[in-house]
Design a protein around this motif. Structure first.
Motif, short mmCIF file in Angstrom:
data_model
loop_
_atom_site.label_atom_id
_atom_site.label_comp_id
_atom_site.label_asym_id
_atom_site.label_seq_id
_atom_site.Cartn_x
_atom_site.Cartn_y
_atom_site.Cartn_z
N VAL A 42 0.86 -1.18 0.00
CA VAL A 42 0.00 0.00 0.00
C VAL A 42 0.90 1.23 0.00
N PRO A 43 1.12 1.84 -1.18
CA PRO A 43 2.01 2.99 -1.23
C PRO A 43 1.42 4.19 -0.51
N PRO A 44 2.27 5.05 0.08
CA PRO A 44 1.76 6.28 0.70
C PRO A 44 1.17 7.19 -0.35
N GLU A 45 0.50 8.23 0.09
CA GLU A 45 -0.06 9.19 -0.84
C GLU A 45 1.07 9.86 -1.62
N PRO A 46 0.95 9.91 -2.97
CA PRO A 46 1.99 10.53 -3.78
C PRO A 46 2.26 11.97 -3.34
N GLY A 47 3.52 12.33 -3.31
CA GLY A 47 3.89 13.70 -2.98
C GLY A 47 4.23 13.91 -1.52
N ASP A 48 3.73 13.08 -0.62
CA ASP A 48 4.09 13.23 0.79
C ASP A 48 5.58 12.91 0.96
N PRO A 49 6.29 13.65 1.82
CA PRO A 49 7.70 13.33 2.05
C PRO A 49 7.82 11.92 2.66
N GLN A 50 8.61 11.07 2.04
CA GLN A 50 8.83 9.73 2.56
C GLN A 50 10.18 9.62 3.25
N ILE A 51 11.17 10.36 2.75
CA ILE A 51 12.51 10.38 3.34
C ILE A 51 12.91 11.83 3.54
N GLU A 52 13.35 12.16 4.74
CA GLU A 52 13.81 13.52 5.02
C GLU A 52 15.12 13.47 5.79
N LEU A 53 16.14 14.08 5.22
CA LEU A 53 17.43 14.24 5.90
C LEU A 53 17.61 15.71 6.20
N ARG A 54 17.94 16.02 7.44
CA ARG A 54 18.13 17.40 7.85
C ARG A 54 19.47 17.57 8.55
N GLY A 55 20.37 18.33 7.93
CA GLY A 55 21.67 18.62 8.52
C GLY A 55 22.49 17.37 8.80
N VAL A 56 22.38 16.36 7.95
CA VAL A 56 23.04 15.09 8.21
C VAL A 56 24.54 15.18 7.90
N ARG A 57 25.31 14.73 8.88
CA ARG A 57 26.77 14.73 8.77
C ARG A 57 27.29 13.38 9.25
N LYS A 58 28.30 12.87 8.57
CA LYS A 58 28.90 11.61 8.99
C LYS A 58 30.41 11.73 8.95
N ASP A 71 28.56 15.86 4.55
CA ASP A 71 28.72 17.15 5.20
C ASP A 71 27.46 18.00 5.07
N ASP A 72 26.65 18.01 6.15
CA ASP A 72 25.50 18.90 6.27
C ASP A 72 24.53 18.76 5.09
N VAL A 73 24.01 17.55 4.92
CA VAL A 73 23.12 17.25 3.79
C VAL A 73 21.67 17.40 4.19
N ASP A 74 20.93 18.17 3.41
CA ASP A 74 19.47 18.27 3.50
C ASP A 74 18.89 17.65 2.23
N LEU A 75 17.94 16.73 2.41
CA LEU A 75 17.38 16.04 1.25
C LEU A 75 15.98 15.54 1.58
N THR A 76 15.05 15.72 0.64
CA THR A 76 13.69 15.21 0.79
C THR A 76 13.34 14.38 -0.44
N VAL A 77 12.84 13.17 -0.20
CA VAL A 77 12.38 12.28 -1.28
C VAL A 77 10.90 12.03 -1.06
N GLY A 78 10.10 12.30 -2.08
CA GLY A 78 8.66 12.15 -1.95
C GLY A 78 8.21 10.71 -2.05
N ALA A 79 7.06 10.43 -1.49
CA ALA A 79 6.48 9.09 -1.57
C ALA A 79 6.23 8.72 -3.02
N GLY A 80 6.59 7.50 -3.38
CA GLY A 80 6.37 7.02 -4.73
C GLY A 80 7.38 7.47 -5.75
N GLU A 81 8.43 8.18 -5.33
CA GLU A 81 9.46 8.62 -6.26
C GLU A 81 10.46 7.52 -6.55
N LEU A 82 11.02 7.54 -7.74
CA LEU A 82 12.20 6.77 -8.06
C LEU A 82 13.34 7.79 -8.09
#
Length: 373
Positions: A25-41, A54-65
């Motif tokens: 059951v996929p989430p509603e299209p367009g909703d953020p599925q993955i969110e990285l905020r200020g990620v550092r390793k 180094d300080d990565v911000d990234l958002t991937v929407g539901a249903g995206e490839l």
């Protein structure tokens, strides 16, 4: 001779395969599925760490490839491993489906991972490999068999269920790994260089397979790759990584046709990069600019230049026939080398080494690039 730009042809989508039994059951299209905020390793000595991300911000929407693209050492695989839960970020947060999973181990995240080496158990049959994760979770035997059978049907390997991995081709093993990852019903599927071990023709076939499966299921796929063609072919959007940072995020066409800086212009495909005196001479502008080789038009010496185009006389330095396209490198009088990619069927075989030619390009082919930091 007047080469034209490539024609984009829309091919029919592969026929959808039934996968209703998996009950994804996929989430509603367009909703953020993955969110990285200020990620550092960081790795190594905390007093003098190696910064992989180094300080990565990234958002991937539901249903995206979504594709994470970059050269070796750019941080792309580390980002995937942090999303999966195999690595913990030094700083920042990771959310999956709106849930903070930064401190959660991989087993407690609603995601699954397909690795480049597939990691199949050689002593198990295909069906047993696909069922294994369900077995570990205590899913009853009858349900395991039903779900594994549906997953194998989806990847067109239902008739290979009793075989061992050694009896399969590389592409078939890749599909088994994919079925095993999907049978657990994740909302996010992470793929780390999944096609890297395959030869070119099989890799191209599997790109079509992956895209068709993702479209059919509608769940979020994140693919890590260093292959620019693969990222452009597969993804709805992509992020270009370099030295642990994101250089550009956008739709595949947007990133290719409008690179923001020289690294993206050079790494995602190839570009003619003009700056300094060359930009002033050829474009009448200051700054740094890129022109994709397929936007260049090659004309016979002395031919009329179409209205609305700039041009420069040059001499052919190299001609490379590559089947569908022919790549021509030419040197201008000032020593600037320019590259043109032409449709082979429309060039003939009369592009001679050292021949005088004219290279021309329309104004809208010129893409401004941000200055180097």
């Amino acid at each position: 001779m007047a080469p034209t730009r490539p024609t984009w042809v829309r091919t029919p989508a592969p026929q959808a395969r039934r996968c209703a039994k998996i009950h994804l059951v996929p989430p509603e299209p367009g909703d953020p599925q993955i969110e990285l905020r200020g990620v550092r390793k960081e790795f190594g000595d905390p007093r003098d760490p190696v910064v992989a991300v180094d300080d990565v911000d990234l958002t991937v929407g539901a249903g995206e490839l979504f594709a994470i693209l970059g050269p070796s050492g750019s941080g792309k695989t580390t980002v995937l491993r942090m999303i999966a839960g195999f690595e913990k970020p030094t700083a920042g947060t990771i959310h999956l489906g709106g849930r903070d999973v930064t401190a959660l181990p991989a087993a407690q995240r609603d995601s699954n991972t397909v690795f480049q080496d597939y990691a199949l158990f050689p002593h198990m049959t295909v069906a047993q490999n696909v069922e294994y994760g369900l077995l570990v979770k205590g899913v009853p035997k009858s349900e395991r068999k039903t779900r594994a059978g549906a997953a194998l049907e989806m990847v067109r390997l239902a008739d290979h269920a009793t075989r061992k991995p050694a009896q399969l081709s590389g592409g078939q093993q890749q599909r088994v790994a994919l079925a095993r990852a999907l049978v657990g019903r994740p909302k996010v599927l992470l793929l780390d260089e999944p096609l890297g071990a395959l030869d070119l023709k099989l890799r191209e076939q599997m790109q079509v397979e992956l895209k068709a499966i993702q479209r059919e299921l509608g769940i979020t796929f994140v693919i890590v790759t260093h292959d620019q063609d693969e990222a452009l072919t597969l993804s709805d959007r992509l992020a270009v990584f370099h030295n642990g940072r994101i250089e550009q995020v956008g739709a595949a066409r947007e990133v290719y046709e409008n690179p923001v800086n020289r690294f993206v212009a050079d790494f995602v495909g190839t570009s003619n990069v003009l700056d300094g005196a060359t930009a002033q001479t050829l474009l009448g502008r200051t700054g740094t600019y890129a022109i994709r080789p397929e936007r260049m038009v090659l004309l016979d010496d002395g031919a009329d230049v179409p209205a609305g185009m700039r041009s420069v006389p040059a001499r052919v330095a190299e001609v490379v026939y590559a089947g569908p396209v022919t790549r021509v490198a030419a040197d201008t009088e000032s020593g600037q080398r320019l590259n043109a990619t032409l449709v082979s069927a429309r060039t003939g075989s009369d592009i001679a080494h050292d021949a005088p030619i004219v290279l021309a390009w329309p104004d809208d082919a010129v893409c401004p690039l941000a200055p180097a930091p």
